[in-house]
Design a protein around this motif. Sequence first.
Motif, PDB file in Angstrom:
ATOM      1  N   LEU A 399       0.831  -1.209   0.000  1.00 23.63           N
ATOM      2  CA  LEU A 399       0.000   0.000   0.000  1.00 23.63           C
ATOM      3  C   LEU A 399       0.856   1.247   0.000  1.00 23.63           C
ATOM      4  O   LEU A 399       0.626   2.186  -0.784  1.00 23.63           O
ATOM      5  CB  LEU A 399      -0.928  -0.012   1.209  1.00 23.63           C
ATOM      6  N   ALA A 400       1.878   1.296   0.844  1.00 22.27           N
ATOM      7  CA  ALA A 400       2.739   2.479   0.925  1.00 22.27           C
ATOM      8  C   ALA A 400       3.466   2.712  -0.394  1.00 22.27           C
ATOM      9  O   ALA A 400       3.557   3.856  -0.881  1.00 22.27           O
ATOM     10  CB  ALA A 400       3.741   2.321   2.068  1.00 22.27           C
ATOM     11  N   ASP A 419      -8.184   4.867   4.618  1.00 25.03           N
ATOM     12  CA  ASP A 419      -8.251   5.565   5.901  1.00 25.03           C
ATOM     13  C   ASP A 419      -8.558   7.049   5.718  1.00 25.03           C
ATOM     14  O   ASP A 419      -9.316   7.640   6.507  1.00 25.03           O
ATOM     15  CB  ASP A 419      -6.933   5.397   6.661  1.00 25.03           C
ATOM     16  N   GLN A 420      -7.974   7.652   4.697  1.00 26.36           N
ATOM     17  CA  GLN A 420      -8.248   9.061   4.432  1.00 26.36           C
ATOM     18  C   GLN A 420      -9.714   9.279   4.066  1.00 26.36           C
ATOM     19  O   GLN A 420     -10.348  10.241   4.517  1.00 26.36           O
ATOM     20  CB  GLN A 420      -7.362   9.570   3.288  1.00 26.36           C
ATOM     21  N   TYR A 444     -17.813   6.315  -1.704  1.00 24.00           N
ATOM     22  CA  TYR A 444     -17.266   5.285  -0.808  1.00 24.00           C
ATOM     23  C   TYR A 444     -18.363   4.472  -0.138  1.00 24.00           C
ATOM     24  O   TYR A 444     -19.301   5.013   0.454  1.00 24.00           O
ATOM     25  CB  TYR A 444     -16.386   5.920   0.267  1.00 24.00           C
ATOM     26  N   PHE A 445     -18.227   3.130  -0.208  1.00 22.22           N
ATOM     27  CA  PHE A 445     -19.153   2.237   0.474  1.00 22.22           C
ATOM     28  C   PHE A 445     -18.345   1.146   1.158  1.00 22.22           C
ATOM     29  O   PHE A 445     -17.568   0.436   0.509  1.00 22.22           O
ATOM     30  CB  PHE A 445     -20.140   1.608  -0.511  1.00 22.22           C
ATOM     31  N   PRO A 446     -18.488   0.989   2.487  1.00 22.29           N
ATOM     32  CA  PRO A 446     -17.682   0.007   3.221  1.00 22.29           C
ATOM     33  C   PRO A 446     -17.862  -1.407   2.666  1.00 22.29           C
ATOM     34  O   PRO A 446     -18.973  -1.819   2.336  1.00 22.29           O
ATOM     35  CB  PRO A 446     -18.221   0.107   4.650  1.00 22.29           C
ATOM     36  N   GLY A 447     -16.750  -2.125   2.562  1.00 19.50           N
ATOM     37  CA  GLY A 447     -16.791  -3.492   2.090  1.00 19.50           C
ATOM     38  C   GLY A 447     -16.712  -3.641   0.591  1.00 19.50           C
ATOM     39  O   GLY A 447     -16.502  -4.755   0.087  1.00 19.50           O
ATOM     40  N   SER A 449     -15.473  -0.571  -1.509  1.00 19.15           N
ATOM     41  CA  SER A 449     -14.487   0.373  -2.023  1.00 19.15           C
ATOM     42  C   SER A 449     -13.068  -0.146  -1.810  1.00 19.15           C
ATOM     43  O   SER A 449     -12.830  -1.018  -0.967  1.00 19.15           O
ATOM     44  CB  SER A 449     -14.667   1.736  -1.357  1.00 19.15           C
ATOM     45  N   GLY A 450     -12.131   0.404  -2.563  1.00 16.90           N
ATOM     46  CA  GLY A 450     -10.773  -0.100  -2.575  1.00 16.90           C
ATOM     47  C   GLY A 450      -9.928   0.332  -1.391  1.00 16.90           C
ATOM     48  O   GLY A 450     -10.345   1.142  -0.556  1.00 16.90           O
TER      49      GLY A 450
END
Length: 542
Positions: A399-400, A419-420, A444-447, A449-450
Amino acid sequence: MIKRLAALALLSAGIAAPAVSAPPKLIVAISVDQFSADIFQQYRKDYDGGLRRLSEDGVVFPAGYQGHAATETCPGHSTILTGSRPSRTGIIANNWFDLSAPREDKNIYCSEDPRVPGSNHDTYTVSSYHLRVPALGDHMKRVDPRSRVAVAAGKDRAAIMMGGYAPDQRWWWGGKAFVGHGGAEPAPVTAVNRGIAKDLAAPRAARDLPRSCGSQSRAILAAGGATRPVGEGRFVRDAGDSRGFRASPDLDRVTLDLAAGLRRDMRLGEGDATDLLIVGLSATDYVGHTYGTEGSEMCIQIHALDRALGEFFRTLDSTGIDYVVMLTADHGGHDLPERNRQHGIGDAVRVDPALSATEMGKTLGRRLKLAGPVLFGDGPFGDIYVDRTLTAAQRGRVLADAVKTYRAHPQVEAVFTRDQVVAAPAPQGAPDHWSLLERVKASYFPGRSGDLVVLLKPRVTPIAKTEGGYVSTHGSPWDYDRKVPILFWRKGMVPFEQPLAVETADILPTLTALINVPILPGTIDGRCLDLDEGEASSCARN
């Protein structure tokens, strides 16, 4: 203006203008796929059919917005009749990845039913399974079960996202004919499909080029492997060419024929409750993808759309039914970069293939000495997912490194981590003032979205290879993809134009106010738009 003065003159003479306060008997909700605000305004002077009626005799919101970042067909259609953004509808894109899915194919299509064995993003059973909120027809049936809902659309995802959970009839273009969910095929579908088969059996001669389209008829060859130029075509088609039929005015014509047939067969607008007829017109989108938005093909398409809508409205007029029309779009679009550069847009380019999730994953895998795909995604932008078979430490490094590498690329405008996005507040105020992060938040939708979201710079077309037949597209967070017209018309309505920015999520509460269907506060994102020109408010009728 003349009609407005005439209405005022009638009132001053003691003669009442046509009443529009009682609920209409029929709502006609139309989405024109990829009908951007730019295209609407560009051809406005030429309208002499249905679009002229809506733009001159109706209420016009020329600055409607699909406020979210992922301006694709499925999320766009999910906002139109639900009153909600993708962050509430759950429809974040046409496709997303579910890395926890038990099936081998982790790529999820927005209108598939993943519960069906063997389902994948290419071969699927069409379903509203992924839609997380009710649509207009569902609300109407909740209040009055006598309300009937019919859908005719050029795409399954338009039919699903606007039709909601349980329309009475739902039909969409299946490749060579209209298909739907089980049961006996009604007579209008049989008749339209019979006509389509006849049309496809014969070649299609070149269409006439309207005089106003002459300056746009100029050939240009797209980079990326295209073998034929675009820009001067007139929709010549060989016998049996269903793909050419789809990317032509013919698709909208037969979709409107089907809609009119379903209305007649079901006698929509003739009962005791208000009915709903939903029409998804997809040809403009297929024309835009195949030929771009600024050539002779789009010019011919818009003229044909205008005429076809005019004929459709005249058919409705002949019934004497009191009906209201709403027309908008699921997203906008942008022309191919090669023609954009000829038109003075020097920074228009095609995307670097290295930005695709697949290629970027290979790059990161080699760099970090990790096997496997590492990254998943449906292209060079949007939601990107980190391989969940990696350890937590490996995922953190991927990710970083992905964020750093994407941000360093000259074609990338912004990269946001999950997180942002989660920490960001929901967007407030007018959608034309939202920041990029707020636009992403609206998607954004939990579960679903990327792990990160990649946004390309303006005028970077996310199609690197064009040999497959598509030369231009949409999907960006920029206004040429977000901004769409929102139009309302009803007989007796005093026309006016309101230029301030509004959202497609505002359409549902605007229509439910007209038919006295209450919506529970806090369950939608939109607000009612006042369609009354004057001191009264159409939003106060509930």
